[in-house]
Design an enzyme around this catalytic site. Structure first.
Site, PDB file in Angstrom:
ATOM      1  N   LYS A  30       0.836  -1.204   0.000  1.00  0.00           N
ATOM      2  CA  LYS A  30       0.000   0.000   0.000  1.00  0.00           C
ATOM      3  C   LYS A  30       0.873   1.257   0.000  1.00  0.00           C
ATOM      4  O   LYS A  30       0.578   2.226  -0.705  1.00  0.00           O
ATOM      5  CB  LYS A  30      -0.938  -0.020   1.219  1.00  0.00           C
ATOM      6  CG  LYS A  30      -2.059  -1.049   1.055  1.00  0.00           C
ATOM      7  CD  LYS A  30      -2.841  -1.310   2.334  1.00  0.00           C
ATOM      8  CE  LYS A  30      -3.830  -2.463   2.105  1.00  0.00           C
ATOM      9  NZ  LYS A  30      -4.558  -2.870   3.315  1.00  0.00           N
ATOM     10  N   GLN A  64      -4.613  -1.704   9.533  1.00  0.00           N
ATOM     11  CA  GLN A  64      -4.473  -3.029   8.919  1.00  0.00           C
ATOM     12  C   GLN A  64      -5.012  -4.115   9.849  1.00  0.00           C
ATOM     13  O   GLN A  64      -4.614  -4.199  11.004  1.00  0.00           O
ATOM     14  CB  GLN A  64      -2.992  -3.283   8.581  1.00  0.00           C
ATOM     15  CG  GLN A  64      -2.742  -4.547   7.807  1.00  0.00           C
ATOM     16  CD  GLN A  64      -3.345  -4.501   6.401  1.00  0.00           C
ATOM     17  OE1 GLN A  64      -3.219  -3.516   5.676  1.00  0.00           O
ATOM     18  NE2 GLN A  64      -4.015  -5.567   6.005  1.00  0.00           N
ATOM     19  N   ASP A  82     -11.368   2.506   3.941  1.00  0.00           N
ATOM     20  CA  ASP A  82     -11.709   1.087   3.770  1.00  0.00           C
ATOM     21  C   ASP A  82     -13.224   0.908   3.686  1.00  0.00           C
ATOM     22  O   ASP A  82     -13.704  -0.165   3.322  1.00  0.00           O
ATOM     23  CB  ASP A  82     -11.201   0.269   4.968  1.00  0.00           C
ATOM     24  CG  ASP A  82      -9.822  -0.332   4.723  1.00  0.00           C
ATOM     25  OD1 ASP A  82      -9.479  -0.560   3.551  1.00  0.00           O
ATOM     26  OD2 ASP A  82      -9.114  -0.576   5.715  1.00  0.00           O
TER      27      ASP A  82
END
Ligand code: NAD
Length: 281
Positions: A52, A96, A119
């Site tokens: 990422k 994460q 997200d």
């Protein structure tokens, strides 16, 4: 023989578009910024975070990593999220997952400002998706829709079957297909007659997490088969949920690797741009 949908090429096209937008924003003094939080030392999470960060750098998005030790307390993690919620140069916050067991991932997701929730896991954003009035879409299902759009595959009026009902993939995937007027069936571990249900699908999305789960006898000839799974087979090789022999039956198929996977990161970058635009308006 199925046509392979090239996720790598489509993701590269999305990333080039993101880069052009990021450059234009940077010229105006509004460089988009993404904060990535990693707690503990899970090797798979480390790889995802590195990918990422690299993708952000290539797209001209500022990224900042916050690596916290595995023994970080809930209070410390929430304090960091709060600090990032208040930072003007950070437009997207990503924590994460999975988190170490003693931490409450639901509370962490709930603490992220919905405007920075790139997200799209926050309940507010999930609700917006349900009613079809959203800013962000969760990266993997959004990536699947982008693959379909850019392959000129319409799901309108089609029978779409999603195998898997997770909050991250299965449920939002079904909702995005529904928004585009598909007739959607969600299958899961308690579904009866799975094979028959899948055989009725014009578009079959597999998000189970089991190598070779979808076999040719589950696929209607000519169907579009989207393989979300990321697994290791008996030889330790990366593979999806779909048996390679399905290629002989399907009309279109996404390979693993090189199908849905690259799209997930591309959509994360896109969401970061969307967040930055909304927050710097
Ligand atoms: P999950 O474990 O949360 O969900 C799996 C789903 O599969 C569950 O809803 C379960 O009901 C269903 N399932 C399990 N056994 C079944 C059976 N026998 N019959 C029918 N359904 C069954 O997993 P997830 O987070 O949704 O991820 C699914 C897969 O997608 C994993 O392999 C994951 O690694 C992968 N994934 C890929 C990406 C990507 O970027 N390509 C992103 C997220 C997840």
């Amino acid at each position: 023989m199925a046509v392979k949908i090239d996720g790598k090429a489509i993701a590269a096209a999305v990333r080039a578009e993101v880069r052009a937008e990021a450059e234009a924003m940077t010229k105006q003094g509004n460089t988009p910024g993404l904060a990535v939080i990693l707690v503990g030392d899970d090797p798979a999470s480390r790889v995802y975070v590195n990918n990422k960060k690299k993708a952000c750098a290539e797209a001209g998005i500022y990224s900042e990593e916050f690596t916290l030790p595995a023994e970080t307390t809930q209070e410390e993690l929430l304090a960091l999220v709060e600090e990032l919620n208040n930072r003007k140069d950070i437009h997207g916050i990503l924590c994460q997952l999975p988190l170490p067991k003693h931490l409450d991932d639901k509370a962490v997701i709930a603490a992220i400002s919905p405007e920075k929730d790139v997200d799209a896991f926050h309940a507010a954003n999930v609700g917006h998706i349900l009613i079809g009035d959203y800013t962000f879409l969760p990266c993997t299902p959004a990536g699947v829709m982008e693959l379909l759009h850019r392959t000129d595959i319409s799901v309108e009026g089609k029978q779409c079957v999603v195998i898997g009902r997770s909050n991250i993939v299965g449920k939002p995937m079904a909702m995005l297909l529904l928004h585009e007027n598909a007739t959607v069936t969600i299958c899961h571990s308690r579904t009866q007659n799975l094979k028959e249900v899948c055989r009725g699908a014009d578009v079959l999305v597999a998000a189970v997490g089991r190598a070779g789960f979808v076999t040719p006898d589950m696929v209607k000839p000519g169907a579009v088969v989207i393989d979300v799974g990321i697994n290791r087979n008996a030889e330790g090789k990366l593979c999806g949920d779909v048996d390679p022999a399905v290629e002989e039956v399907a009309g279109y198929i996404t390979p693993v690797p090189g199908g849905v996977g690259p799209m997930t990161i591309a959509m994360l970058l896109k969401n970061t741009i969307t967040a930055a635009k909304a927050l710097t308006k």
